[in-house]
Scaffold this motif. Structure first.
Motif, PDB file in Angstrom:
ATOM      1  N   PHE A   1       8.708   1.128   2.809  1.00 58.87           N
ATOM      2  CA  PHE A   1       9.042   2.248   1.912  1.00 58.87           C
ATOM      3  C   PHE A   1      10.117   3.151   2.506  1.00 58.87           C
ATOM      4  CE2 PHE A   1       5.130   2.999   4.283  1.00 58.87           C
ATOM      5  CZ  PHE A   1       5.452   4.122   5.028  1.00 58.87           C
TER       6      PHE A   1
ATOM      7  N   HIS B   1       2.723   1.780  -3.258  1.00 59.81           N
ATOM      8  CA  HIS B   1       1.854   2.312  -4.309  1.00 59.81           C
ATOM      9  C   HIS B   1       1.633   3.801  -4.131  1.00 59.81           C
ATOM     10  CE1 HIS B   1      -0.026  -1.927  -5.087  1.00 59.81           C
ATOM     11  NE2 HIS B   1       1.204  -1.791  -5.585  1.00 59.81           N
ATOM     12  N   ARG B   2       1.492   4.220  -2.887  1.00 59.93           N
ATOM     13  CA  ARG B   2       1.274   5.642  -2.628  1.00 59.93           C
ATOM     14  C   ARG B   2       2.487   6.467  -3.023  1.00 59.93           C
ATOM     15  NH1 ARG B   2      -2.742   6.698  -3.746  1.00 59.93           N
ATOM     16  NH2 ARG B   2      -2.613   8.760  -2.832  1.00 59.93           N
ATOM     17  N   ARG B   3       3.604   5.801  -3.119  1.00 61.76           N
ATOM     18  CA  ARG B   3       4.816   6.530  -3.505  1.00 61.76           C
ATOM     19  C   ARG B   3       5.164   6.276  -4.956  1.00 61.76           C
ATOM     20  NH1 ARG B   3       4.307   5.984   1.463  1.00 61.76           N
ATOM     21  NH2 ARG B   3       5.208   7.446   2.969  1.00 61.76           N
ATOM     22  N   GLY B   4       4.225   5.756  -5.690  1.00 62.57           N
ATOM     23  CA  GLY B   4       4.430   5.578  -7.118  1.00 62.57           C
ATOM     24  C   GLY B   4       5.243   4.349  -7.470  1.00 62.57           C
TER      25      GLY B   4
ATOM     26  N   LEU C   1      -0.450  14.446  -3.864  1.00 58.66           N
ATOM     27  CA  LEU C   1       0.207  13.165  -3.859  1.00 58.66           C
ATOM     28  C   LEU C   1       1.684  13.288  -4.179  1.00 58.66           C
ATOM     29  CD1 LEU C   1      -1.745  10.341  -5.567  1.00 58.66           C
ATOM     30  CD2 LEU C   1      -0.558  10.415  -3.396  1.00 58.66           C
ATOM     31  N   ARG C   2       1.954  14.152  -5.137  1.00 56.32           N
ATOM     32  CA  ARG C   2       3.345  14.291  -5.586  1.00 56.32           C
ATOM     33  C   ARG C   2       4.237  14.667  -4.402  1.00 56.32           C
ATOM     34  NH1 ARG C   2       2.859  11.533  -9.770  1.00 56.32           N
ATOM     35  NH2 ARG C   2       0.661  11.732 -10.215  1.00 56.32           N
TER      36      ARG C   2
ATOM     37  N   PHE D   1       0.821  -1.219   0.000  1.00 57.81           N
ATOM     38  CA  PHE D   1       0.000   0.000   0.000  1.00 57.81           C
ATOM     39  C   PHE D   1       0.854   1.268   0.000  1.00 57.81           C
ATOM     40  CE2 PHE D   1      -2.755   3.286   1.634  1.00 57.81           C
ATOM     41  CZ  PHE D   1      -4.011   2.957   1.151  1.00 57.81           C
ATOM     42  N   GLY D   2       1.803   1.308   0.934  1.00 54.30           N
ATOM     43  CA  GLY D   2       2.643   2.501   1.043  1.00 54.30           C
ATOM     44  C   GLY D   2       3.532   2.693  -0.176  1.00 54.30           C
TER      45      GLY D   2
ATOM     46  N   ALA E   1       3.706  13.941  -1.374  1.00 50.57           N
ATOM     47  CA  ALA E   1       3.882  12.783  -0.511  1.00 50.57           C
ATOM     48  C   ALA E   1       4.986  11.898  -1.036  1.00 50.57           C
ATOM     49  CB  ALA E   1       2.575  11.996  -0.451  1.00 50.57           C
ATOM     50  N   ARG E   2       5.059  11.804  -2.355  1.00 54.25           N
ATOM     51  CA  ARG E   2       6.048  10.904  -2.918  1.00 54.25           C
ATOM     52  C   ARG E   2       7.454  11.460  -2.779  1.00 54.25           C
ATOM     53  NH1 ARG E   2       2.260   9.632  -7.990  1.00 54.25           N
ATOM     54  NH2 ARG E   2       0.816   8.343  -6.829  1.00 54.25           N
ATOM     55  N   SER E   3       7.575  12.735  -3.062  1.00 52.36           N
ATOM     56  CA  SER E   3       8.927  13.297  -2.988  1.00 52.36           C
ATOM     57  C   SER E   3       9.315  13.514  -1.531  1.00 52.36           C
ATOM     58  CB  SER E   3       8.977  14.630  -3.738  1.00 52.36           C
ATOM     59  OG  SER E   3       8.295  15.606  -2.980  1.00 52.36           O
TER      60      SER E   3
ATOM     61  N   LEU F   1       0.608   5.833   5.671  1.00 55.14           N
ATOM     62  CA  LEU F   1       1.297   5.184   4.557  1.00 55.14           C
ATOM     63  C   LEU F   1       1.351   6.075   3.327  1.00 55.14           C
ATOM     64  CD1 LEU F   1      -0.263   1.653   4.997  1.00 55.14           C
ATOM     65  CD2 LEU F   1       2.073   2.339   5.555  1.00 55.14           C
ATOM     66  N   GLY F   2       0.798   7.276   3.452  1.00 62.35           N
ATOM     67  CA  GLY F   2       0.929   8.223   2.357  1.00 62.35           C
ATOM     68  C   GLY F   2      -0.370   8.568   1.652  1.00 62.35           C
ATOM     69  N   SER F   3      -1.510   8.102   2.179  1.00 62.59           N
ATOM     70  CA  SER F   3      -2.779   8.448   1.540  1.00 62.59           C
ATOM     71  C   SER F   3      -3.250   9.812   1.996  1.00 62.59           C
ATOM     72  CB  SER F   3      -3.869   7.443   1.913  1.00 62.59           C
ATOM     73  OG  SER F   3      -3.645   6.226   1.308  1.00 62.59           O
TER      74      SER F   3
ATOM     75  N   HIS G   1      -8.008   9.810  -0.435  1.00 62.88           N
ATOM     76  CA  HIS G   1      -7.593   8.492  -0.909  1.00 62.88           C
ATOM     77  C   HIS G   1      -7.826   7.445   0.172  1.00 62.88           C
ATOM     78  CE1 HIS G   1      -4.804   5.157  -1.831  1.00 62.88           C
ATOM     79  NE2 HIS G   1      -5.215   5.392  -3.067  1.00 62.88           N
TER      80      HIS G   1
ATOM     81  N   ALA H   1      -3.793   4.316   6.722  1.00 66.94           N
ATOM     82  CA  ALA H   1      -3.634   4.648   5.304  1.00 66.94           C
ATOM     83  C   ALA H   1      -2.937   5.984   5.148  1.00 66.94           C
ATOM     84  CB  ALA H   1      -4.999   4.669   4.620  1.00 66.94           C
TER      85      ALA H   1
END
Lengths: 345, 359, 308, 259
Positions: free
Chosen positions: A150, A101-104, C10-11, A98-99, C13-15, D163-165, D169, D160
């Protein structure tokens, strides 16, 4: 992996002060326990670091970033919840991925990394199960794998072991420490269990009433508690209070010497760990007492004694030899001034 | 239990399914040059399909309907939808109230050709005449009286039969304050539109408690209850009694007792906000046309027409005609307009009586 | 809903680098609540406010009426003491109906959970809802066919026992209650079932393996978990039933006099809107009083739950 | 135990379907007065086929009911999330405010709406009915979804998010799938509430636009013919088929299991 800094954080719920001017540094790569009774504010502090709670005042930093007003999902934290909070409608693998996926991270890469995490918690064979089909300990491992897969900046653990039975708990403590050391994650661990905190931590902060009453390495806190609360919450302690005199305090007309320097003024309280005292042994500090009860536990024996003015004492002895003092016998309790800890009132 | 399955049955089933299947498709409606809206009870003469087709064909005026299920609702709809209605069916007992709120326009009866045949007792009734102007065209009339199961019950001659212990649990009363008070008033020889001694009225009604099985409020409920033998004796509407006997073949007798029937007549009024008064009058004229009436009365079943000449076109032994004998006009009182206070007093009395029945 | 989300992309969060600020919590809460309460305000609260004003007038302010301010409408209970009987009938009907629905509904929900699973359960579940999709009026009229002398029930009984006396329930209080229970039972079954879904079957097996008796399992496991569902179901039953009028009118015959029918009469025949409105608001007050009385139970998870 | 449960369930279904069976039977009974003995006939279905008004209004009912279910479910679910999951001042009052729509007799709400919509120029017709129906259905949705939400633990959403949601989401990925049975039930309720509603619809119907319950309600005065039974029976039949098809063709069989 980053250090976490909390500075001047205040949190009130209505009139109730939950956290009062908290400042603490969580060192990079270290395992820090927040220890305290329920209502001490330890969980609130963890949730402030996670971002679920916004502090009324103060600043939270993860690494160099001020994250005080950053939403949870943008903080790159990993968290294990008390109830594990595994998603019941997903398989173990889906939970772990899950985590990612959230980070691409998707597809084969996600699968590879999720497998790796599953291997780390030694559950490689259970990836397709649903959380409901796992035991408590297994769920706990999945939750841990999900939180670290992650590579979060910080790992937050909210009493993750409290739902496990004693045996499993001890196993998991070892496991947790191993995984933390292997991954090198900055870890913040909330617990009310002193033994757990002592076993696992590089660093402990004791909270009481919304304040940090003492922090330091486990041994350092144990050997040198600063307050009565710290002394009694982390380990057992005998407390003596009396008027001060040069070099110590006076109990029942007898001097009790303290090794560390202090001001001679008014009354003071000192603490002595039960295992530092001996019965009729050597030691500069001496107090007469009568044995009230004996708790024999194989390797050790605990004596409960009545001192002067009915002051209760507790003494642990290693059973080197089997010469038990009988109940009712009058003995001398003795210990060294070096083990006499002066407490801040 | 007889089960007969014919091709007609199957065809019916199939066509209904097909129709339902096509529900998604918008239905085409033919719009005529002018459309008027009639406010009425549902299924009460003005919305007969065949009649409207004939009317539209003759005049080019299309007719659509909105319905009410109580008189206050009719008044509310007239108030809150100015301009929406062109013809309203108004109980003559309400005409003065509507006129007082300027909801009706005065009608020039000379512009309604068929009005010449109207029974004078209705056409000139004080219920609908205010300051010499007619605020409605008398349309149909009827009366409430006693219906009884045949055979088995001798023709009752008095409302007293409602209190007769022989009919314990066999009575159905109309759940209507005005009608019930009227029965009580007639039983105590009072003016049914203005009884002075309401206590006596109440006592008469309460004496029916042991006999009372149910309170009905719709013709449907009455018919189904009577069919199921839930009661043998009841207050009933004259026009409905004709339908029950003729259409549904229910074994009932219907009679006006010696205390008198409770008469009423409905009018066709034109709301003052209507912008299509001409078309509305054309429709009113059509509604009192003897030709329309005869068809309505024989095909469907109708209350008595206010147009005496229409009634005379019915066969002499027609059930509707015999039930609505003009001789009744001599003894019958019509429900009149009620001031608010009196209406409330009636309502309170009936509400209290019903609570007494329920205990 | 949107407001809360716009807060963090989201972006980011990813970076994990360029960090956005979070929206204040109240923005999200407001965004979640506003559509519903605006809608209710438009469709219910404002119109009812008008009615509330009417209830303090001598007559509805239409046409040439000259209404005056009065409390009289609310004093009807004092002036017309028989209304207290009527109100008690309504309350009794509501309590009995709610009670029966709770017992039957919880039992049916448990049975549904136990007797079937998977697709079969879904089908059964839908079968319970389906009667609900027919018009209530038709259902009530159909009940007259079932309950009347020589009706469906009598026919069934006489098929087994020829010459049996008629049950003839129609036009009685039991008939009203049957109609009401029928109308509201599906709500209760559904809300209870939703609550029971949370119960792990393992939990019950575990309890049983530990030697727990059925009533212990029921009291300690099922009931506490089912409580939110029972409460929601009770609200959805009690509140409308106390104002019901079609069931008493059609099934009750002579005994079918309730606050619902009295209020309907005030509107449809007496044309006294102020009094009808006053009765309705008195009834709403009654509902709220009943809620206050049960609030200790409700606080555990019902509609009236307090903050904190 | 399972036998007892099945028997009981069968009893409940019998009770629920008793009047429905009668309703369907009467659709095939020749007598317009539901008279016995039963005489098979499809005349009412035949009559129905020629009754454009009844078919038209049935279609209107379905359209309004579907729209009501969709709108009320979305609004009510959102409100329910706030009422269950957020802490704020006045929450108890907002909960109490859900009661008037169900507690106030329809006739009062209907009259009140009629007047208010008249004063404000909203008027009557489809849109007014929809406004009314949604308002009546919302409390049902909030209560049912709220009941379901009590079973979906808050920490799942928090997990969630950790975890980045984003909260949105997290809602769609975690809460919604777990809440699906409750939301489905709430939508079914809203649909039923709308389909059953006759008083308010009745007040808000316009001359050219009415619904099936309004038709039934107004028809009661004169006598409602078993045509109404016929269309109800057809609707019921179609619903049953739709449900069967839905259950067989989709994986919905599992939705009530997931948790």
């Amino acid at each position: 992996m980053s250090a976490v800094d909390v500075a001047a954080v205040v949190k009130n719920y209505g009139a109730q002060k939950v956290l009062d001017d908290i400042a603490i540094h969580f060192q990079e790569g270290a395992f820090t326990s927040l220890l305290g009774p329920s209502g001490s504010g330890k969980t609130t502090l963890l949730r402030i670091v996670a971002g679920f709670v916004t502090p009324d005042q103060g600043v939270v930093r993860i690494g160099a970033d001020d994250v005080t007003r950053v939403p949870v999902h943008a903080r790159n934290i990993g968290m294990v919840f008390q109830s594990y909070a595994l998603f019941p409608h997903m398989t173990v693998m889906e939970n772990i991925a899950f985590g990612l996926h959230r980070r691409g991270v998707r597809g084969a890469e996600a699968t590879r990394r999720a497998r790796q995490a599953l291997d780390l918690v030694q559950l490689s064979h259970l990836g397709e199960r649903r959380p409901k089909q796992l035991s408590g300990g297994q769920q706990q491992r999945v939750a841990l794998a999900r939180a670290i897969v992650f590579s979060p900046s910080v790992l937050l653990l909210d009493e993750p072991l409290s739902a496990l039975d004693r045996r499993l708990r001890q196993d998991m403590q070892v496991e947790l420490r191993r995984i933390q050391q292997e991954s090198g994650l900055t870890t913040i661990f909330v617990t009310h269990d002193q033994e757990e905190a002592l076993t696992l931590s590089d660093h402990i902060a004791i909270l009481d009433g919304g304040r940090i009453v003492q922090e330091g390495a486990p041994a350092q806190i144990y050997e040198h508690p600063r307050t009565r609360f710290a002394a009694s919450f982390l380990g057992d302690a005998n407390f003596l209070s009396g008027p001060t005199m040069p070099g110590g305090i006076e109990i029942d007309g007898r001097p009790i010497k303290v090794a560390m320097p202090f001001e001679t003024r008014g009354r003071a309280t000192v603490a002595v760990r039960p295992e530092k005292m001996s019965i009729d042994g050597p030691g500069e500090n001496r107090i007469p007492a009568v044995i009230r009860q004996i708790v024999y536990a194989g390797a050790t024996t605990t004596y409960l004694l009545d001192g002067p003015e009915g002051l209760p004492f507790r003494v642990f002895t290693q059973n080197h030899e089997a010469n038990l003092h009988p109940v009712g016998s009058a003995v001398w309790l003795t210990w060294s001034p070096a083990h006499t800890i002066l407490l801040a009132e | 239990m007889t089960v007969r399955l014919s091709r007609r049955h199957v065809a019916g089933l199939l066509s209904a399914s097909t129709a339902l299947g096509m529900i998604g498709l918008p239905l085409r409606r033919a719009w005529a040059a002018e459309t008027i809206t009639v406010l009425n009870w549902q299924g009460y003469g003005t919305d007969e399909k065949w009649a409207l087709q004939a009317f539209t064909k003759a005049t080019g005026i299309a007719v659509q309907h909105d319905y009410y299920s109580s008189e206050p609702e009719m008044i509310t709809k007239l108030r809150t939808n100015p301009g929406a209605y062109d013809v309203a069916v108004v109980n003559s007992a309400r005409t003065q109230q509507l006129q007082a709120e300027d909801l009706l326009m005065p009608l020039d009866l000379s512009r309604i050709p068929n009005a010449v045949g109207l029974t004078p007792a209705l056409r000139d009734n004080p219920n609908i005449h205010i300051d010499g102007k007619a605020y409605g065209c008398a349309w149909v009339w009827g009366y409430n009286a006693i219906a009884y199961r045949q055979p088995g019950i001798q023709t009752p001659d008095s409302y007293k039969i409602f209190q007769d212990p022989a009919y314990e649990g066999r009575l159905a009363l109309l759940d209507d304050a005005t009608n019930s008070v009227a029965i009580g008033a007639l039983l105590t020889a009072q003016d049914m539109n203005d009884p002075k001694d309401l206590t006596a009225v109440s006592e008469q009604l309460k004496a029916m408690k042991k006999n009372l099985k149910l309170l009905w409020s719709s013709e449907d409920q009455w018919n189904k209850g009577f069919e199921a033998k839930a009661f043998d004796l009841a207050v009933y509407w004259s026009g409905a009694s004709v339908r029950s006997r003729r259409t549904y073949k229910l074994p009932l007798g219907f009679t006006a007792p010696k205390e008198g029937a409770i008469g009423w007549f409905d009018t066709l009024g034109v709301p003052s906000s209507s912008t299509k008064a001409e078309a509305a009058l054309a429709f009113v004229n059509y509604m009192i046309d003897p030709a329309f009436y005869v068809e309505w009365a024989t095909k469907v079943g109708a209350p008595a027409s206010a147009n005496g000449s229409a009634m005379e076109k019915l066969p002499a032994d027609d059930l509707n005609r015999t039930t609505h004998d003009p001789a009744l006009f001599k003894s019958m009182q019509f429900m009149g307009p009620l001031p608010d206070e009196r209406r409330q007093a009636f309502a309170d009395l009936w509400e209290e009586t019903k609570a007494f029945y329920a205990r | 809903m949107q407001g809360e989300l716009a807060g963090g992309g989201l972006r980011q969060a990813r970076s994990g680098r360029s960090l956005k600020r979070a929206m204040p919590v109240w923005v999200g809460t407001l965004a979640l609540l506003l559509p519903t309460y605006l809608w209710l305000t438009l469709a219910i609260f404002l119109p009812l406010l008008g009615m509330l004003v009417f209830s303090f007038l001598t007559k509805a302010p239409f046409g040439n009426a000259k209404p005056a301010f009065t409390f009289d409408q609310y004093l009807a209970f004092v002036r017309q003491p028989y209304l207290i009987d009527v109100a008690w009938t309504s309350l009794r009907l509501a309590l009995v109906t709610t009670g029966l629905c709770m017992i039957l509904g919880l039992a049916a929900a448990m049975a549904l959970k136990q007797a079937a699973s998977g697709r079969a359960r879904t089908i059964l579940f839908m079968l319970i809802i389906l009667p609900f999709w027919t018009n209530g009026l038709i259902r009530i009229f159909s009940w007259t066919m079932v309950l009347r002398e020589g009706g469906f029930i009598d026919m069934v009984i006489r098929a087994f026992w020829p010459g049996a006396p008629s049950i003839g329930l129609l036009y009685s209080e039991p008939a009203i209650i049957i109609g009401l229970v029928h109308g509201y039972l599906p709500y209760m079954i559904l809300t209870c079932f939703i609550s029971l879904l949370a119960i792990d079957d393992d939990l019950i097996d575990a309890a049983r393996s530990l030697g727990a008796r059925n009533y212990v399992i029921f009291g300690k496991i099922i009931l506490p978990l089912a409580l939110p569902g029972l409460i929601s179901g009770a609200v959805l039953t009690f509140v409308p039933v106390i104002g019901c009028f079609m069931e008493p009118r059609i099934l009750g015959g002579r005994v079918g006099v309730t606050m619902g029918t009295v209020i309907e009469d005030q509107f449809t025949s007496a044309f006294n809107w102020p009094r009808g409105a006053a009765f309705s608001f008195s009834m709403l007050a009654l509902v709220l009083v009943v809620f206050a009385l049960f609030s200790s139970v409700l606080r555990q998870g019902g509609i009236a739950r307090e903050d904190g | 135990m399972t036998h007892v449960a099945r028997a009981f369930l069968l009893g409940v279904l019998l009770f629920l379907y008793a009047p429905i069976i009668v309703m369907v039977a009467m659709a095939f009974n020749a007598s317009p007065l539901y008279a016995m003995p039963f005489e098979f006939s499809t005349r009412w279905f035949g009559a129905l086929a020629g009754d454009a008004v009844l078919i038209d209004s049935t279609r209107n009912s379905l359209v309004i009911a579907v729209l009501t279910a969709v709108i009320a479910t979305i609004l009510g679910t959102a409100a329910s999330l706030a009422l269950e999951r957020k802490r704020f001042m006045g929450r108890a009052i907002l909960r109490i405010l859900l009661l008037p729509p169900i507690a106030i007799p329809w006739i009062i709400s209907g009259t009140a709406m009629l007047l208010f919509f008249f004063w404000t120029g909203i008027g009557r017709g489809f849109h007014a009915m929809l406004i009314g129906h949604v308002a009546l259905a919302i409390p049902y949705v909030v209560l049912v979804v709220g009941t379901g939400l009590k079973n979906v633990r808050v920490d799942l959403e928090e997990a969630a998010q950790s975890l980045g949601s984003t909260p949105l989401h997290a809602f769609f990925a975690v809460t919604l799938p777990l809440l699906a049975p409750s939301i489905a039930a709430a939508a079914l309720f809203a649909f039923a509430v709308s389909l059953d509603q006759f008083v308010i619809s009745y007040f808000l119907a316009t001359p050219g636009y009415s619904t099936l319950p309004v038709q039934i309600y107004t028809a009661i005065r004169k006598g409602f013919t078993p045509e109404i039974n016929a269309i109800s029976a057809l609707l019921l039949g179609f619903s049953m088929l739709a449900i069967l098809a839905f259950v067989c063709l989709s994986k919905a069989g599992g939705t009530l299991e997931r948790r």
